[in-house]
Design a protein around this motif. Structure first.
Motif, PDB file in Angstrom:
ATOM      1  N   PHE A  24      14.888  -4.314  -8.288  1.00 41.05           N
ATOM      2  CA  PHE A  24      15.769  -4.835  -7.242  1.00 41.05           C
ATOM      3  C   PHE A  24      15.748  -6.355  -7.356  1.00 41.05           C
ATOM      4  O   PHE A  24      15.059  -6.893  -8.223  1.00 41.05           O
ATOM      5  CB  PHE A  24      15.279  -4.362  -5.868  1.00 41.05           C
ATOM      6  CG  PHE A  24      15.158  -2.858  -5.771  1.00 41.05           C
ATOM      7  CD1 PHE A  24      16.253  -2.073  -5.483  1.00 41.05           C
ATOM      8  CD2 PHE A  24      13.939  -2.233  -6.019  1.00 41.05           C
ATOM      9  CE1 PHE A  24      16.141  -0.684  -5.421  1.00 41.05           C
ATOM     10  CE2 PHE A  24      13.814  -0.851  -5.954  1.00 41.05           C
ATOM     11  CZ  PHE A  24      14.922  -0.076  -5.649  1.00 41.05           C
ATOM     12  N   ASP A  25      16.478  -7.059  -6.499  1.00 42.10           N
ATOM     13  CA  ASP A  25      16.596  -8.519  -6.627  1.00 42.10           C
ATOM     14  C   ASP A  25      15.250  -9.217  -6.814  1.00 42.10           C
ATOM     15  O   ASP A  25      15.045  -9.955  -7.760  1.00 42.10           O
ATOM     16  CB  ASP A  25      17.271  -9.109  -5.389  1.00 42.10           C
ATOM     17  CG  ASP A  25      18.732  -8.711  -5.350  1.00 42.10           C
ATOM     18  OD1 ASP A  25      19.259  -8.317  -6.412  1.00 42.10           O
ATOM     19  OD2 ASP A  25      19.330  -8.773  -4.262  1.00 42.10           O
ATOM     20  N   ASP A  26      14.337  -8.941  -5.896  1.00 39.61           N
ATOM     21  CA  ASP A  26      13.072  -9.677  -5.901  1.00 39.61           C
ATOM     22  C   ASP A  26      11.879  -8.717  -5.855  1.00 39.61           C
ATOM     23  O   ASP A  26      10.824  -9.064  -5.380  1.00 39.61           O
ATOM     24  CB  ASP A  26      13.017 -10.613  -4.697  1.00 39.61           C
ATOM     25  CG  ASP A  26      13.049  -9.803  -3.401  1.00 39.61           C
ATOM     26  OD1 ASP A  26      13.430  -8.612  -3.447  1.00 39.61           O
ATOM     27  OD2 ASP A  26      12.678 -10.362  -2.357  1.00 39.61           O
ATOM     28  N   SER A  27      12.097  -7.517  -6.336  1.00 39.94           N
ATOM     29  CA  SER A  27      11.021  -6.536  -6.254  1.00 39.94           C
ATOM     30  C   SER A  27      11.201  -5.456  -7.307  1.00 39.94           C
ATOM     31  O   SER A  27      12.249  -5.368  -7.951  1.00 39.94           O
ATOM     32  CB  SER A  27      10.980  -5.902  -4.865  1.00 39.94           C
ATOM     33  OG  SER A  27      12.215  -5.310  -4.580  1.00 39.94           O
ATOM     34  N   MET A  28      10.168  -4.651  -7.451  1.00 36.36           N
ATOM     35  CA  MET A  28      10.174  -3.635  -8.499  1.00 36.36           C
ATOM     36  C   MET A  28       9.503  -2.363  -7.987  1.00 36.36           C
ATOM     37  O   MET A  28       8.545  -2.431  -7.229  1.00 36.36           O
ATOM     38  CB  MET A  28       9.413  -4.205  -9.695  1.00 36.36           C
ATOM     39  CG  MET A  28       9.316  -3.286 -10.869  1.00 36.36           C
ATOM     40  SD  MET A  28       8.948  -4.243 -12.338  1.00 36.36           S
ATOM     41  CE  MET A  28      10.572  -4.667 -12.884  1.00 36.36           C
ATOM     42  N   LYS A  72       0.856  -1.178   0.000  1.00 36.66           N
ATOM     43  CA  LYS A  72       0.000   0.000   0.000  1.00 36.66           C
ATOM     44  C   LYS A  72       0.897   1.236   0.000  1.00 36.66           C
ATOM     45  O   LYS A  72       1.758   1.389   0.852  1.00 36.66           O
ATOM     46  CB  LYS A  72      -0.892  -0.004   1.233  1.00 36.66           C
ATOM     47  CG  LYS A  72      -2.091   0.873   1.050  1.00 36.66           C
ATOM     48  CD  LYS A  72      -3.174   0.605   2.064  1.00 36.66           C
ATOM     49  CE  LYS A  72      -4.292   1.628   1.947  1.00 36.66           C
ATOM     50  NZ  LYS A  72      -4.005   2.828   1.149  1.00 36.66           N
ATOM     51  N   THR A  73       0.699   2.102  -0.994  1.00 39.48           N
ATOM     52  CA  THR A  73       1.675   3.176  -1.183  1.00 39.48           C
ATOM     53  C   THR A  73       1.322   4.485  -0.479  1.00 39.48           C
ATOM     54  O   THR A  73       0.164   4.912  -0.478  1.00 39.48           O
ATOM     55  CB  THR A  73       1.898   3.454  -2.695  1.00 39.48           C
ATOM     56  OG1 THR A  73       2.683   4.639  -2.831  1.00 39.48           O
ATOM     57  CG2 THR A  73       0.582   3.648  -3.440  1.00 39.48           C
ATOM     58  N   CYS A  74       2.334   5.092   0.107  1.00 38.53           N
ATOM     59  CA  CYS A  74       2.212   6.436   0.705  1.00 38.53           C
ATOM     60  C   CYS A  74       3.077   7.423  -0.070  1.00 38.53           C
ATOM     61  O   CYS A  74       3.442   8.488   0.443  1.00 38.53           O
ATOM     62  CB  CYS A  74       2.696   6.417   2.151  1.00 38.53           C
ATOM     63  SG  CYS A  74       1.810   5.297   3.219  1.00 38.53           S
ATOM     64  N   THR A  75       3.468   7.073  -1.290  1.00 41.59           N
ATOM     65  CA  THR A  75       4.441   7.862  -2.056  1.00 41.59           C
ATOM     66  C   THR A  75       3.943   8.104  -3.480  1.00 41.59           C
ATOM     67  O   THR A  75       2.768   7.846  -3.771  1.00 41.59           O
ATOM     68  CB  THR A  75       5.779   7.102  -2.142  1.00 41.59           C
ATOM     69  OG1 THR A  75       5.535   5.869  -2.824  1.00 41.59           O
ATOM     70  CG2 THR A  75       6.352   6.821  -0.760  1.00 41.59           C
ATOM     71  N   ASN A  76       4.822   8.542  -4.377  1.00 38.68           N
ATOM     72  CA  ASN A  76       4.448   8.715  -5.783  1.00 38.68           C
ATOM     73  C   ASN A  76       4.913   7.536  -6.637  1.00 38.68           C
ATOM     74  O   ASN A  76       5.134   7.679  -7.825  1.00 38.68           O
ATOM     75  CB  ASN A  76       5.016  10.024  -6.351  1.00 38.68           C
ATOM     76  CG  ASN A  76       6.537  10.032  -6.373  1.00 38.68           C
ATOM     77  OD1 ASN A  76       7.176   9.347  -5.571  1.00 38.68           O
ATOM     78  ND2 ASN A  76       7.132  10.790  -7.288  1.00 38.68           N
ATOM     79  N   PHE A  77       5.089   6.384  -5.997  1.00 42.19           N
ATOM     80  CA  PHE A  77       5.467   5.184  -6.752  1.00 42.19           C
ATOM     81  C   PHE A  77       4.801   3.964  -6.138  1.00 42.19           C
ATOM     82  O   PHE A  77       4.249   4.037  -5.030  1.00 42.19           O
ATOM     83  CB  PHE A  77       6.991   5.015  -6.777  1.00 42.19           C
ATOM     84  CG  PHE A  77       7.648   5.049  -5.422  1.00 42.19           C
ATOM     85  CD1 PHE A  77       7.788   3.899  -4.662  1.00 42.19           C
ATOM     86  CD2 PHE A  77       8.132   6.239  -4.900  1.00 42.19           C
ATOM     87  CE1 PHE A  77       8.407   3.924  -3.422  1.00 42.19           C
ATOM     88  CE2 PHE A  77       8.750   6.278  -3.660  1.00 42.19           C
ATOM     89  CZ  PHE A  77       8.885   5.116  -2.915  1.00 42.19           C
ATOM     90  N   VAL A  78       4.819   2.862  -6.887  1.00 38.29           N
ATOM     91  CA  VAL A  78       4.306   1.600  -6.341  1.00 38.29           C
ATOM     92  C   VAL A  78       5.469   0.621  -6.238  1.00 38.29           C
ATOM     93  O   VAL A  78       6.475   0.738  -6.951  1.00 38.29           O
ATOM     94  CB  VAL A  78       3.174   0.995  -7.208  1.00 38.29           C
ATOM     95  CG1 VAL A  78       1.991   1.948  -7.277  1.00 38.29           C
ATOM     96  CG2 VAL A  78       3.672   0.632  -8.603  1.00 38.29           C
ATOM     97  N   TYR A  79       5.343  -0.318  -5.320  1.00 41.19           N
ATOM     98  CA  TYR A  79       6.412  -1.273  -5.046  1.00 41.19           C
ATOM     99  C   TYR A  79       5.777  -2.643  -4.854  1.00 41.19           C
ATOM    100  O   TYR A  79       4.793  -2.779  -4.118  1.00 41.19           O
ATOM    101  CB  TYR A  79       7.141  -0.839  -3.774  1.00 41.19           C
ATOM    102  CG  TYR A  79       8.255  -1.747  -3.315  1.00 41.19           C
ATOM    103  CD1 TYR A  79       9.518  -1.694  -3.902  1.00 41.19           C
ATOM    104  CD2 TYR A  79       8.059  -2.632  -2.260  1.00 41.19           C
ATOM    105  CE1 TYR A  79      10.549  -2.503  -3.456  1.00 41.19           C
ATOM    106  CE2 TYR A  79       9.097  -3.451  -1.804  1.00 41.19           C
ATOM    107  CZ  TYR A  79      10.336  -3.378  -2.405  1.00 41.19           C
ATOM    108  OH  TYR A  79      11.355  -4.173  -1.953  1.00 41.19           O
ATOM    109  N   PHE A  80       6.301  -3.620  -5.570  1.00 36.58           N
ATOM    110  CA  PHE A  80       5.770  -4.972  -5.374  1.00 36.58           C
ATOM    111  C   PHE A  80       6.879  -6.002  -5.424  1.00 36.58           C
ATOM    112  O   PHE A  80       7.946  -5.775  -5.994  1.00 36.58           O
ATOM    113  CB  PHE A  80       4.673  -5.300  -6.395  1.00 36.58           C
ATOM    114  CG  PHE A  80       5.099  -5.180  -7.841  1.00 36.58           C
ATOM    115  CD1 PHE A  80       5.773  -6.225  -8.473  1.00 36.58           C
ATOM    116  CD2 PHE A  80       4.807  -4.034  -8.571  1.00 36.58           C
ATOM    117  CE1 PHE A  80       6.150  -6.110  -9.814  1.00 36.58           C
ATOM    118  CE2 PHE A  80       5.187  -3.914  -9.904  1.00 36.58           C
ATOM    119  CZ  PHE A  80       5.858  -4.958 -10.526  1.00 36.58           C
TER     120      PHE A  80
END
Ligand SMILES: *Cc1c(COP(=O)(O)O)cnc(C)c1O
Length: 355
Positions: A324-328, A294-302
């Motif tokens: 990143f290694d196991d995430s984007m 759940k994002t609190c920023t101007n990007f998403v992370y999964f």
């Protein structure tokens, strides 16, 4: 033969995403460039600069404009050549070689970078699966292990997750060591502790013009801290760390409150669109997109064990994101950019599912 130090020999220059891609969603920048009116204001103020003179070492005007924007006392504010420079000064001057600094993983890479450069003892505390921090455990750990500083971003880059204001206050209150709270993305959330700055003598808050305010080009960041810390920071920085152009442009921008607020509203709309569309993809392809935060920023992370493949496929379509290694991590873009990205992702994930 002259030999450079071992620590420098092993150092690699910062490696941003390079190449000319049509869509850049890799650095959490704003997709708004300065618009017509603002550009004219900026050009006008540049023509007033005395280019033969050194800049104001205290960056008085821009610090005052910044302070007014946030409703803080200007005597608590120091300007830096980007908040990156302030992180460097803090790591290099507020701690001594060998001192222990606590950072969390994952978090903004520059904390560990400068800590290493200044030969600090970096303690990396891993975050839990929800990318949260256990405040009580952190306090206990710091007090037992003679930690001299704790540094983290809130909301966090790259996880997009935020720590609630009350938890951060508890942390600062219960620690004697320095606490650096990097609020680079707090424009996108409402849990700032900037109003608490005069309540603590161990707190530094960092802000930047590079993200919500769309001014990454001018390299301007700020620290907000009590007078004792502020005076020490001013003494430790190089005298002309921010140039007259950045100071003048920053002053213009912080006086355009409506412009900044309107842009932030648009960025949040874009962020919500990107998040909702990514959530749909996560539901459609649960084996590929494992967990969307759940994002609190101007990007998403999964999380995705196939982040590397997705990253490469997006680059082939001239879309750059951060892998990143196991995430984007994907920065929200303009309406068109978001739509092209989601279409590309749908295509890529569908193909991956087939094989
Ligand atoms: C982008 C970013 C910064 C860098 O800010 P500059 O002012 O451009 O140096 C600092 N902290 C975090 C967490 C960031 O993501």
């Amino acid at each position: 033969m002259y030999e450079i130090t071992k620590k420098l020999r092993n150092l690699k220059p910062y490696d941003p995403v390079e190449g000319s891609y049509k869509i850049r969603l890799d650095a959490n920048e704003s997709f708004f460039n300065l618009d017509g009116d603002e550009k004219v204001r900026v050009m006008d103020c540049i023509s007033e600069i005395s280019f033969n003179r050194y800049p104001d070492p205290n960056a008085t005007q821009v610090c005052a404009a910044f302070a007014e924007f946030y409703g803080v006392n200007p005597k608590y504010v120091v300007a830096g050549n980007g908040s990156d420079e302030l992180i460097s000064i803090i790591a290099g001057s507020f701690l001594e070689k060998g001192d222990s600094i606590l950072t969390f993983t994952p978090d903004f890479s520059m904390y560990a970078f400068y800590s290493k450069l200044y030969e600090l003892n970096i303690i990396n505390m891993p975050k839990n699966d929800d990318m949260e921090i256990d405040v009580e455990a952190v306090v206990k750990y710091c007090n037992l292990n003679n930690i001299k500083a704790v540094m983290f971003s809130n909301p966090c880059n790259p996880t997009s997750v935020g720590i609630k204001r009350d938890d951060v206050i508890q942390l600062v209150k219960n620690l004697d060591c320095l606490v650096v709270v990097d609020e680079a993305y707090m424009e996108f959330w409402n849990q700032s502790i900037i109003d608490m700055v005069d309540k603590f003598d161990n707190l530094i808050i960092l802000k930047t013009c590079s993200k919500a305010f769309g001014m990454a080009a001018i390299r301007l960041g700020f620290s907000i801290a009590c007078e004792k810390i502020t005076n020490a920071l001013k003494a430790a920085k190089s005298p002309y760390n921010t140039d007259s152009l950045s100071q003048a442009i920053g002053t213009v921008i912080f006086n355009q409150k409506e412009y900044l607020r309107e842009n932030t509203v648009e960025l949040l709309k874009s962020r919500d669109f990107l998040y909702n569309e990514t959530l749909k993809l996560a539901e459609e392809f649960p084996n590929i997109i494992k967990k969307l935060y759940k994002t609190c920023t101007n990007f998403v992370y999964f999380k995705s064990s196939r982040a590397g493949e997705i990253y490469k496929s997006l680059l082939e379509k001239s879309i750059s994101v951060r892998c990143f290694d196991d995430s984007m991590r994907i920065t929200c873009g303009s309406k068109d950019e978001n739509e092209i990205l989601i279409l590309a992702m749908t295509e890529i994930l569908s193909k991956m599912k087939d094989n």
